[in-house]
Design an enzyme around this catalytic site. Sequence first.
Site, PDB file in Angstrom:
ATOM      1  N   HIS A   1       7.749 -37.651 -35.725  1.00 46.19           N
ATOM      2  CA  HIS A   1       7.060 -39.030 -34.976  1.00 46.19           C
ATOM      3  C   HIS A   1       8.433 -39.431 -34.606  1.00 46.19           C
ATOM      4  O   HIS A   1       8.746 -40.275 -33.564  1.00 46.19           O
ATOM      5  CB  HIS A   1       6.127 -39.614 -35.531  1.00 46.19           C
ATOM      6  CG  HIS A   1       5.382 -39.106 -36.240  1.00 46.19           C
ATOM      7  ND1 HIS A   1       4.434 -38.019 -35.753  1.00 46.19           N
ATOM      8  CD2 HIS A   1       4.786 -39.274 -37.548  1.00 46.19           C
ATOM      9  CE1 HIS A   1       3.704 -37.706 -36.984  1.00 46.19           C
ATOM     10  NE2 HIS A   1       3.832 -38.366 -37.913  1.00 46.19           N
TER      11      HIS A   1
ATOM     12  N   GLU B   1      20.359 -13.609 -14.509  1.00 47.57           N
ATOM     13  CA  GLU B   1      21.209 -13.683 -15.829  1.00 47.57           C
ATOM     14  C   GLU B   1      21.684 -12.536 -16.269  1.00 47.57           C
ATOM     15  O   GLU B   1      22.264 -12.454 -17.618  1.00 47.57           O
ATOM     16  CB  GLU B   1      20.264 -14.419 -16.711  1.00 47.57           C
ATOM     17  CG  GLU B   1      18.863 -14.304 -16.731  1.00 47.57           C
ATOM     18  CD  GLU B   1      17.938 -15.156 -17.721  1.00 47.57           C
ATOM     19  OE1 GLU B   1      18.669 -15.880 -18.237  1.00 47.57           O
ATOM     20  OE2 GLU B   1      16.853 -15.041 -17.836  1.00 47.57           O
TER      21      GLU B   1
ATOM     22  N   ASP C   1      23.001 -16.766 -20.297  1.00 49.46           N
ATOM     23  CA  ASP C   1      22.728 -15.356 -20.414  1.00 49.46           C
ATOM     24  C   ASP C   1      23.671 -14.510 -19.615  1.00 49.46           C
ATOM     25  O   ASP C   1      24.267 -13.276 -20.109  1.00 49.46           O
ATOM     26  CB  ASP C   1      21.556 -14.925 -20.349  1.00 49.46           C
ATOM     27  CG  ASP C   1      20.575 -15.274 -21.340  1.00 49.46           C
ATOM     28  OD1 ASP C   1      20.956 -15.085 -22.363  1.00 49.46           O
ATOM     29  OD2 ASP C   1      19.468 -15.696 -21.274  1.00 49.46           O
TER      30      ASP C   1
ATOM     31  N   CYS D   1      20.979 -22.986 -13.450  1.00 48.82           N
ATOM     32  CA  CYS D   1      20.200 -23.725 -14.345  1.00 48.82           C
ATOM     33  C   CYS D   1      20.711 -23.521 -15.606  1.00 48.82           C
ATOM     34  O   CYS D   1      20.160 -24.052 -16.667  1.00 48.82           O
ATOM     35  CB  CYS D   1      18.776 -23.636 -14.306  1.00 48.82           C
ATOM     36  SG  CYS D   1      18.272 -21.786 -14.774  1.00 48.82           S
TER      37      CYS D   1
END
Length: 580
Positions: free
Chosen positions: A196, A441, A465, A512
């Site tokens: 937490h 990729e 990748d 990305c």
Amino acid sequence: MSFVLHGLGVSGGIAIGRAMLMSHATLEVSHLTIPARSVDKEIARFDSAVLAVKNELIQMKENTEHAPAELAAFIDIHTMFLEDPELVDKPRELIRERRCNAEWALVQQMEHLVDQFEAFDDPYLRERKFDVVQVVERVVKELLGHAGRPAPKVSKGTKEEALIVVAHDLSPADTISFKDHRFASFITDVGGATSHTAILARSMAIPSIVGLENARALIRDGEQLIIDGTRGVVIVNPDPRILEEYQLRKNQIELERSKLKRLKTAKSETIDEVPVSLYANIELPGDVPVALEAGAEGVGLFRTEFLFLDRGDMPDEREQYDAYKKVVKGMNGRPVTIRTFDLGNDKDIRPESTLGDRVKTNPALGRRAIRLSLSEPQMFQIQLRAILRASKYGPIKLLIPMLAHAHEIDQTLAALEQAKASLRAEKVTFDEHIQVGGMIEIPAAALAVGLFLRRLDFLSIGTNDLIQYTLAIDRSDEQVASLYDPLHPAVLMLLAHTISSAEKVGIPVSVCGELAGDPALTRLLLGMGLRIFSMHPSQILEVKNRVLKSDIGELIPHVRRMLRLEEPGKLREALEKLNA
Ligand code: PEP
Ligand code: MG
């Protein structure tokens, strides 16, 4: 005396302030044997303490509107423990059969449960032992007549910004009671990346370190601390020279951050007014606020496999649907690109999971990502249905990882059609025209990109990748990390070819992978024709800063010349000039 402690940095940045110790509830309870006639009364006392804590947690959850959603989920876990026979029935038995006092009965059972949790291999489940202890702490306090742990008192004249909370552990209830305060940092003895404390600190963007083991015992109230959340280091009572050095670094970081913050609402376009879209990569629904805070136009990559990691079973359709819906609703009309599971490579599958034995050695070249999804049609249908169902709540795009073959795209589209048909039959509404994109990729996909452009609505280049496969560098192997070179001419050729091919036929293409978030490469990518970038939210403003200072008209001829270079030294020199 000055000394240094090392832990796990879970939220980056530097904090400098005074230690404020949180009192650690003692579980050293009295061991009493109660008379037989008092057994019923003792059980009633135990029951009413459990009920009081349960009500307190329910109340707290109702008041947590602005706290991170994960904290509410942890409160649910704590409430569930209070309903679990293992935690509530067993102590009753101990009271009745062994005539233990309620506190002792509860602590005995807690110790038994903690042993069970410690035996789990799964780090997430192992960490839940802290939840059991925290719940028991609360009930014990209730039994002893001093419920709740008050938020630490801030003495008059002390700025909260200058206070660093030092605790053995922080329960969700503790952290929620902090939400109206503004501390400089939280550090704890226990906890991991999913604790937490970690979640709260990240959501509040303050430096934090967990797993320090003895911080609570070694640090004294009021001592001066430097917290380096990026390196996981606490410096207690630093000498003046070190303090000055860190103060300087802290100021620098703050100055840069505040300058960049001003760009949040600035329109993302170049000097010559070419619009550039900046999207966020996210891993869990809880990342949405951070993406919005950074001014992301949408989610360019939601790595859904993170819903699966750290647990043995597969999230079912309902759970996945809830997660996707939460992201789409959270993004409030902005587009969300959901990537189907990319499991099986560096995203570890735990050996005991049902998929583990189907993923062989050499996972990077094995049955991972779309290969795994297509070989597990039931799992794939569950995910596709969950994504489609969530598409009712906002613009969702579907992204398929690690495609190499045309038939993989065709099979994926057929699977999607099957999921749509099953929902239609059940009269469930969804976006009939959901866009489908593919990740580029694998070098084969970049070279034969026409196959993809003819079948898909958009492309997203996964450079992490793509570099791994182009250069035959295992991205998770430190020994070859120095050979992992985004500026290798072969990588640049594949990138440029993919971007220009997509541009020619008017199909949107984004990057990305990590490259998209590296401001040193923003101009190079812009010059190649890239107009959509998706990255970790923390990078968005820095990249925007570069975009705002770039002129596409000027960049294009430079980048064209750069792409003809092969010598690494010359390429680096040209990049420096481009960024100057
Ligand atoms: C990539 O490969 O660049 C990518 C974005 O996907 P991941 O890092 O999740 O493999
Ligand atoms: Mg990838």
